[in-house]
Design a protein around this motif. Sequence first.
Motif, PDB file in Angstrom:
ATOM      1  N   GLU A  41      -0.698  11.376  -5.742  1.00  0.00           N
ATOM      2  CA  GLU A  41      -1.255  11.968  -4.524  1.00  0.00           C
ATOM      3  C   GLU A  41      -0.367  11.707  -3.308  1.00  0.00           C
ATOM      4  O   GLU A  41      -0.803  11.895  -2.169  1.00  0.00           O
ATOM      5  CB  GLU A  41      -2.648  11.398  -4.271  1.00  0.00           C
ATOM      6  N   GLY A  42       0.850  11.238  -3.537  1.00  0.00           N
ATOM      7  CA  GLY A  42       1.796  11.038  -2.443  1.00  0.00           C
ATOM      8  C   GLY A  42       1.695   9.709  -1.735  1.00  0.00           C
ATOM      9  O   GLY A  42       2.400   9.470  -0.745  1.00  0.00           O
ATOM     10  N   VAL A  43       0.852   8.802  -2.227  1.00  0.00           N
ATOM     11  CA  VAL A  43       0.662   7.501  -1.580  1.00  0.00           C
ATOM     12  C   VAL A  43       1.667   6.509  -2.149  1.00  0.00           C
ATOM     13  O   VAL A  43       1.656   6.211  -3.344  1.00  0.00           O
ATOM     14  CB  VAL A  43      -0.776   6.970  -1.781  1.00  0.00           C
ATOM     15  N   THR A  44       2.535   5.998  -1.293  1.00  0.00           N
ATOM     16  CA  THR A  44       3.552   5.034  -1.732  1.00  0.00           C
ATOM     17  C   THR A  44       3.213   3.606  -1.329  1.00  0.00           C
ATOM     18  O   THR A  44       3.809   2.664  -1.840  1.00  0.00           O
ATOM     19  CB  THR A  44       4.930   5.393  -1.153  1.00  0.00           C
ATOM     20  N   SER A  45       2.275   3.439  -0.422  1.00  0.00           N
ATOM     21  CA  SER A  45       1.862   2.109   0.014  1.00  0.00           C
ATOM     22  C   SER A  45       0.385   2.155   0.371  1.00  0.00           C
ATOM     23  O   SER A  45      -0.074   3.114   1.006  1.00  0.00           O
ATOM     24  CB  SER A  45       2.684   1.660   1.232  1.00  0.00           C
ATOM     25  N   PHE A  46      -0.367   1.136  -0.052  1.00  0.00           N
ATOM     26  CA  PHE A  46      -1.788   1.122   0.274  1.00  0.00           C
ATOM     27  C   PHE A  46      -2.282  -0.312   0.379  1.00  0.00           C
ATOM     28  O   PHE A  46      -1.621  -1.256  -0.076  1.00  0.00           O
ATOM     29  CB  PHE A  46      -2.609   1.904  -0.758  1.00  0.00           C
ATOM     30  N   PHE A  47      -3.459  -0.449   0.997  1.00  0.00           N
ATOM     31  CA  PHE A  47      -4.070  -1.749   1.234  1.00  0.00           C
ATOM     32  C   PHE A  47      -5.366  -1.845   0.442  1.00  0.00           C
ATOM     33  O   PHE A  47      -6.384  -1.261   0.840  1.00  0.00           O
ATOM     34  CB  PHE A  47      -4.349  -1.948   2.729  1.00  0.00           C
ATOM     35  N   PRO A  48      -5.356  -2.548  -0.694  1.00  0.00           N
ATOM     36  CA  PRO A  48      -6.619  -2.798  -1.391  1.00  0.00           C
ATOM     37  C   PRO A  48      -7.610  -3.436  -0.420  1.00  0.00           C
ATOM     38  O   PRO A  48      -7.263  -4.372   0.306  1.00  0.00           O
ATOM     39  CB  PRO A  48      -6.228  -3.777  -2.502  1.00  0.00           C
TER      40      PRO A  48
END
Length: 390
Positions: free
Chosen positions: A81-88
């Motif tokens: 979906e284009g997400v390369t960085s995220f915050f659980p």
Amino acid sequence: MPAAPEYITGKDLETGNPIKIEIVKGVIQSVNPLTQAQDDLPFIAPGLVDLQVNGYGGVDFNTFPITTLDFEKTVRLLAAEGVTSFFPTVITNSPQATGDLLSNISQACQSNSLIDQAVGGIHLEGPFISKDDGARGAHDLAHVCAPDWELFLKWQEKAEGKIKIITLSPEWDSAPAFITKCVENDVIVSIGHTSATPAQIDTAVKAGARMSTHLGNAAHLMLPRHPNYIWEQLAQDQLWASAIADGFHLPDSFLKVLFRAKPDNSVLVSDCTQFAGLMAGKHKTHIGGEVVLTREGRLHLASQPELLAGSAQSLLWCVNHVISKKLLPPADTWKKASTMPLSLLSGKPETSFHIGQPANLVQFVQEVNLITVRKTYIAGQSISYKEPLR
């Protein structure tokens, strides 16, 4: 012997010009015009950065334990979906359960390089929030408490220092001192799930609070015309605001006002749950309740269809919603989900294709108002869910 460079090409989303990005050891080395014409060249842009992810594809970051394989599955599904960085995002729970979840996430990062590269930090949402119904949202009242620095330090130790954002309500007497401690320790304080007065919000901002969590949601059904805590946060120039632009959580009119009030300090988040990425239909929650994911993408309680049960859409969905409703141009919309979250995190303006930064990039095509991801790179590595899990 120096590592051989790799190259990724595409049309710069901001300018439309063809470019070639040179990557060495996963880091952007240079960005140059592409002189040789190529047919069907996709757009290229910085990867999406989601500051609030509760889960995805059946994986819940608030259910212990989370296996490394499940965690990597989530990384790969989000990359699609284009997400390369995220915050659980870990929400209000008992002190023991919160510590266990934080430790679990930290250990997953340590044991898997792809997870470590994709996780920008942990977002702790609660338990230092309002006890009021409405403002508290779905958070468990039994575990809501006043900001406690010693307790936070224990959790930060469990997280190996990975808690980078904490959502709290400044209505507690201990909030200003707690916020000051967070600022001193490079933890971003975000105001959310709050019943705070304008004076309490102003005090929090002066103490160093920098953000509003999903502004416009987790609020009382009825508010004073003015003043109220939504207007107050909109009016605070120092506060960044995050918004869930999935088309269900907020009316487009609110998004339009938010983008006009905070053109340079508002960002998009998904706040997605484990039900994001699943098929439409009925699903059971870990606490035994049932939720329904409609074909339109709305997640609601099975027993009360008028009540949302969280978000079931990715950050890309939110980007496409804003574009399709013509609330912002495509390039500006993408920034609110990519470089602007990075600016919020770093405290300085972040630009596209920053030399020396990890090559977190997305190639995509755009047809009418729909962006479709072709390929996502995390630290220069092409990520696909079809690849075998390692």
